[in-house]
Design an enzyme around this catalytic site. Sequence first.
Site, short mmCIF file in Angstrom:
data_model
loop_
_atom_site.label_atom_id
_atom_site.label_comp_id
_atom_site.label_asym_id
_atom_site.label_seq_id
_atom_site.Cartn_x
_atom_site.Cartn_y
_atom_site.Cartn_z
N HIS A 130 44.96 11.13 -18.02
CA HIS A 130 45.87 12.20 -17.59
C HIS A 130 45.54 13.53 -18.27
CE1 HIS A 130 49.17 9.07 -16.51
NE2 HIS A 130 48.40 9.34 -15.47
N SER A 133 53.35 -8.70 -31.99
CA SER A 133 54.09 -7.70 -31.20
C SER A 133 54.08 -6.33 -31.84
CB SER A 133 55.53 -8.15 -30.98
OG SER A 133 55.59 -9.28 -30.15
N ARG A 149 47.63 -8.94 -24.92
CA ARG A 149 48.59 -7.85 -24.94
C ARG A 149 47.99 -6.58 -25.56
NH1 ARG A 149 54.55 -8.93 -25.58
NH2 ARG A 149 54.25 -7.67 -27.44
N ARG A 199 46.70 7.25 -20.20
CA ARG A 199 47.29 8.49 -20.73
C ARG A 199 46.19 9.50 -21.03
NH1 ARG A 199 51.06 9.81 -19.22
NH2 ARG A 199 52.52 8.37 -20.14
N SER A 233 41.74 -4.55 -31.92
CA SER A 233 41.75 -5.93 -32.41
C SER A 233 42.41 -5.93 -33.77
CB SER A 233 40.33 -6.50 -32.51
OG SER A 233 40.35 -7.79 -33.11
N GLY A 234 43.60 -6.52 -33.85
CA GLY A 234 44.32 -6.54 -35.12
C GLY A 234 43.51 -7.18 -36.22
N SER A 235 42.97 -8.37 -35.95
CA SER A 235 42.21 -9.09 -36.97
C SER A 235 40.79 -8.56 -37.12
CB SER A 235 42.14 -10.58 -36.59
OG SER A 235 41.34 -10.77 -35.44
N GLY A 236 40.25 -7.96 -36.07
CA GLY A 236 38.86 -7.52 -36.10
C GLY A 236 37.90 -8.69 -35.99
N GLU A 237 38.41 -9.85 -35.61
CA GLU A 237 37.59 -11.05 -35.53
C GLU A 237 37.55 -11.66 -34.13
OE1 GLU A 237 35.74 -11.86 -38.01
OE2 GLU A 237 36.71 -10.67 -39.60
N GLU A 240 50.79 -4.48 -31.19
CA GLU A 240 50.63 -4.01 -29.81
C GLU A 240 51.53 -2.81 -29.52
OE1 GLU A 240 51.77 -7.81 -28.85
OE2 GLU A 240 49.84 -8.60 -29.51
N ASP A 280 49.90 7.26 -27.49
CA ASP A 280 50.70 8.38 -26.99
C ASP A 280 50.78 9.52 -28.01
OD1 ASP A 280 51.21 7.47 -24.43
OD2 ASP A 280 53.13 6.57 -24.93
#
Length: 185
Positions: A60, A149, A46, A57, A86-90, A152, A160
């Site tokens: 654009h 969630s 995700r 975007r 990457s949230g964890s960076g792992e 993401e 944006d």
Amino acid sequence: MSFNQVQKEILSELISTLEAVSNEQVDQLIGAIEQADRVFFVGVGRVLLSLEAVAKRLAHLGVDTVVVGQITEPAITENDLLIVGSGSGESLFPLGITRKARSFNAKVAHIGANPKSSMSELTDYFVRIPVQTKLNLPGEIPSIQPMTSLFEQSLLLLGDTIALMIIQKNQIDLPKLWQYHANLE
């Protein structure tokens, strides 16, 4: 809980999260985007979907964007920027692509939640989205939502926001942006 109650909770989480993102880190990322010949994006799951929306975007706005793995992906060079989500960076795939990009002297920006990840040793820029991760690190913003969630969603809104900041900074005429919009629809 009703739809209205749940959406208010989600929006509250998003506001808290985006307010905690560093202005300085975002400004540095915008500078790197504007200096790059091309901006490549890599992530998985995700996170990749959010990054694809960010890449579109920025396209654009006339930024030359590439999602790693596209069939028409060109070679990355020292004049390019790789943005890693990457949230964890792992995550193994983004780490491997980052190492490969560094071998070609490309600049690398990591958007993630973990400032002390394996990714931190490989990147030039970092934007922290301080949300709850599977690592449960100090300073993380908790979420009622499943898994990652909130990361993401925040990543998409950060993209944006960056696009709008570039539009405002460069005084881009919004109606003229339609020239970059897909027209084979």
